[in-house]
Structure formats: C-alpha cells, structure tokens
Design a protein around this motif. Sequence first.
Motif, PDB file in Angstrom:
ATOM      1  N   SER A 101      81.911  36.406 -15.429  1.00 60.77           N
ATOM      2  CA  SER A 101      80.508  36.036 -14.744  1.00 60.77           C
ATOM      3  C   SER A 101      80.918  34.819 -13.661  1.00 60.77           C
ATOM      4  O   SER A 101      81.662  33.934 -13.659  1.00 60.77           O
ATOM      5  N   VAL A 102      80.072  34.736 -12.793  1.00 58.36           N
ATOM      6  CA  VAL A 102      80.173  33.633 -11.709  1.00 58.36           C
ATOM      7  C   VAL A 102      78.323  33.237 -11.740  1.00 58.36           C
ATOM      8  O   VAL A 102      77.621  33.854 -11.506  1.00 58.36           O
ATOM      9  N   THR A 103      78.314  31.725 -11.997  1.00 58.41           N
ATOM     10  CA  THR A 103      76.816  31.199 -11.917  1.00 58.41           C
ATOM     11  C   THR A 103      76.863  29.966 -11.087  1.00 58.41           C
ATOM     12  O   THR A 103      78.010  29.286 -11.073  1.00 58.41           O
ATOM     13  N   LEU A 104      75.874  29.673 -10.699  1.00 54.38           N
ATOM     14  CA  LEU A 104      75.511  28.413  -9.951  1.00 54.38           C
ATOM     15  C   LEU A 104      75.291  27.197 -11.195  1.00 54.38           C
ATOM     16  O   LEU A 104      74.424  27.568 -11.974  1.00 54.38           O
ATOM     17  N   VAL A 105      75.806  26.196 -11.316  1.00 56.98           N
ATOM     18  CA  VAL A 105      75.559  25.308 -11.913  1.00 56.98           C
ATOM     19  C   VAL A 105      74.364  24.734 -11.908  1.00 56.98           C
ATOM     20  O   VAL A 105      73.714  24.367 -10.807  1.00 56.98           O
ATOM     21  N   GLY A 106      73.422  24.797 -12.915  1.00 53.92           N
ATOM     22  CA  GLY A 106      71.836  24.533 -12.736  1.00 53.92           C
ATOM     23  C   GLY A 106      71.094  25.323 -12.349  1.00 53.92           C
ATOM     24  O   GLY A 106      70.036  25.327 -11.990  1.00 53.92           O
ATOM     25  N   GLY A 107      71.812  26.625 -12.246  1.00 52.23           N
ATOM     26  CA  GLY A 107      71.066  27.857 -11.639  1.00 52.23           C
ATOM     27  C   GLY A 107      71.357  29.005 -12.310  1.00 52.23           C
ATOM     28  O   GLY A 107      71.975  29.062 -13.596  1.00 52.23           O
ATOM     29  N   GLY A 108      71.193  30.428 -11.599  1.00 44.61           N
ATOM     30  CA  GLY A 108      71.311  31.435 -12.380  1.00 44.61           C
ATOM     31  C   GLY A 108      72.692  32.102 -11.968  1.00 44.61           C
ATOM     32  O   GLY A 108      73.453  31.641 -11.254  1.00 44.61           O
ATOM     33  N   ALA A 109      72.925  33.494 -12.330  1.00 41.66           N
ATOM     34  CA  ALA A 109      73.910  34.254 -11.887  1.00 41.66           C
ATOM     35  C   ALA A 109      74.111  34.609 -10.636  1.00 41.66           C
ATOM     36  O   ALA A 109      73.169  34.762  -9.957  1.00 41.66           O
TER      37      ALA A 109
END
Length: 502
Positions: A101-109
């Motif tokens: 997975s790749v996600t934004l820290v404090g956000g979504g995928a």
Amino acid sequence: MTTQSIVRRVFAGTMIVMFALSAVVQARPMPRNVFVQQDEKRKLPPVNWIRSRKIDVKHLDIDLSFDWDKEQAIGTTVVTFAPFADTDTFTLDAALMTIESVTLVGGGALKFTYDGKADNDNLNVTLDRVYRGGEDVKVKVVYKTNYVNNASDSGILGGFGQGLRFIKPTADNPNKPRQIWSQGESEFNRYWFPSYDSPNDFRTTEIRATVAKPFFVVSNGKLMETRENADSTRTFHWKMEQPYTNYLTSIVVAETTPVVQDFDGIPVYNYGYVNETKEVAATTKNLPATMRFFSEVTGVKYPYAKYSQAFVEDFGGGMENISATTQIEEMIHDERELLDTDSEGLQSHELAHQWFGDYVTCRDWGQIWLNESFATYMQHMWTEKLKGHDEFLYADLRASHNSVLGSWAQGQRRPIVTKYYDSKDGLFDNYAYPGGGCVLHMLRKHLGDKLFSASLNHYLKLTPTSRSRPKICGSRSRKRAASRWTGSLTSGCIAWAIRFSK
Ligand SMILES: [Zn+2]
C-alpha cells in the motif's frame, strides 16, 4: 625521483622510439595491422548526465522486521519530501518489491503503479491533490522485499551484491553465524527500501528494526532506544541527524559483543563476534588515533555522533556506510598474526570516507574519484604517520603508481573524471582509486603539507551552514559549490595525469 625528471626521461624515451619507428617506416611498406588498428578504434561509451530529480527527499523513517526463511524484509518506509514544482504525482525507486500500500500520512490510500523491476522512477504515485513546490509531503509505503542477494559463486569472499544478504548456517558450515547485512553502493539500497536512489540528494534517516534476542542491530547515527517487546524480540531505533546520501544507509543484524573505544568524547564501537573481543581489540587498537589524525589533517573533527565498524561474513571488503562502516570479518587478526600483517589500510580507507564520500559526496558516479582517490590517499597518509615515510613511498605510493600505469599499459584507459561510461559500477577501477590518489600526492608535493591541509579543509567546509540546514537549497548549493571547486581542480589534475602517464 621527482615528477619533472620522470617527464624528462619519458620524453627522451618517446623521441628515441619515434626515430626508431620512422626508420622502420621508411625501410618498408607500412604494416597492414596499423590500418586494422585504426578501423578498430573504440567507440566512446554513452554519455551520463547527473540525474535530474523532481522531488527533494528530506527524511526517511524505515521500519523493518525480517523473515529468515524467505530471506525477506517486511518494511514500512515513510518518505518526507517536497516537490520542486507544483505537482500531484511523484516517483520513487523501488527494486523487485511487493508494494502492499501507499498512503498519505494523516490521509487515505493513494493510487500507484509499480512494475516490480529495478529501474529508476518505477513506483509512480498519484497524490490526493496538487502540492505546491516546496510544500512538505509525507507518504507511507508498506512493502516486502523479494530480491535475495546470494553470494557470487565466482569469488571466494562472496562479494557485495545488491541489497540485503542473509547469512545462515549451511550443510558445509553448520557453525556459520546468522547475520543480515546491506550493501547500497552504487544504487542498491532500492532493494530494501523505496527512496530516491542516486547520490545527488541528501536526507536524514531513522531506522527501527525488530529482531529476536540475542541479535543486535547496527545502523547509521545514534542508537536512540532499544525497546524490549513482549514476544522476546527487541526493536532498535537508530537516528542519523546529519543529512547524507542514499547509498550510505546501512543495516547489520548480528550477535555481537562490541569493543568500545573513545575518540575525544565520541564513542567508537567495533562489533565483532562474542568470542573474539580480544582479537577485535588488538586489530582496532589504532582506530581512535586514526580518527585524530584525519581530524587534524582535514581540520574537520570527525563529524558524527558515533563511529562503528561491524565485522560480517561473506562481505566483499569494506563499505563506508555513514558513521557505521561494514567490514569483512577476515580482517580481524590475533596478536600473533599482527606481527606479520594488519588491516590498517582497510580500516583507515573506510574511516577516511567518513570525510570524503560521506560528509561530501560525488553527485554523479563519473566523479567517484572525489570519494575513492581521496580515501586512498588519506589511507596512504595514515601509513606515513604510523609506519614512516619510507613505507609510505615504497608500499603505498609505488604500488599505486604501478597499478594505474599497469592499467594504462594494458590499454584500459580513461580520464579520472568522465561522464562517458557504460556501467557506474565499472568506474570503481584503478583510475578511481590509485590514479587520483597519485594526483593528490602530486598536488601535496606542489603545495606543501600546510596548504594541502588547508585545501582539504576548504573543500570540506565550502558552505558550512548547509549541513545543519537540511533544506532544498542548502544541500543543492553546497553541491554546486563543491562541483565548482572540483571542476577547476579536475582540469589541472587531468592535464597532470596525462603528462605523468605518457
Ligand atoms: Zn573506498
């Protein structure tokens, strides 16, 4: 013998050969193989430019655990970066991984594409919106490594390979200790964490690695914490506060009892085998004195929170990972062996890289002499300090001259600095090590010891504020300044190298 007298002798010799050849040419038709040689002129290798980048990586948080059976790292890497221009996409280098997975820290995928190969920019990520140039972005990548860095069958030492190597007992050697080590140079750290994997970017790192007891983890910078977990594992947290380049990030997992030394308040750890502390202490006894010598010669005190050497199995030699050198374990000697031989050369070479290669780094592999020639010559200077001027001239400088002139005589010829090359790893040759080392000796003889030291200091400290300011412009302007200095030095060096080599 001085350089000038060599040039005079070579010139006289060349004239005699030219007269002799002209007599032969007049006496009979020109031999056919002259034309054949002209037809077989080698083509110039392809041109390599400094890699262009669209993001400035500022910090990496790498969190790892290991599957010894599958020889796999299970990782999470948080990349903090800023794009140079407004964008809603970015790329990373990640080799042969499974990206979960790749996600934004404090956000979504985040959406991503990944080809699973080893090329540059192969992990393509689409962000949730357009980010402004200079705006910080924090993205978390969850992954597993797939590449197994097996020892090469062709070399008895095993070689460096790429990425992580797992060492385990074998049927032939049931006593072989369990270890994991990494190899990043030239561009192989992409095999165990995703990042920007070329030398022209500096960033800080934190590494957390969880291993079963009694294993220890050695990495870059300072050990911040060792956390005991409920499942009888421990998590080691290492932090490197000074920005540095990607290939110098390192991890070693081993069972070890360190031999601890001190250089002027900076701890020095030699991570050898638990039953070899006496031998490790004997082998490394001069290490703090070497750190003092290089600090004095360069005028830059050893710049990191600690220095360590980790001695591991099946390693190709030494690797100057920043503040955490990895060394081949065969370099450890006992007192009896030390009467006949030592590993001062390898230890001083990797230590010298902490200044030349790590504190300042070539921004393209065609400039690798900035790392290797300087480390080679500093190694020679340590020989001079420890064993005397005659040993320095005979064992080190003479050997360097013979190596590089031997390569030239065999037709393996290239400028010390070049952007024309087929393979970046092929550049680690006699021009990168003894070739440039001889040129540095010549410069030292021209300048004298005092000005030579002042020049080294000037090179290392061109923009002293940038290291404490890990910002986009900081590291770039320092590199530009370094490039200006080396650029002007390079032209002179090449001219001298050509005169010397003819
Ligand atoms: Zn080196």
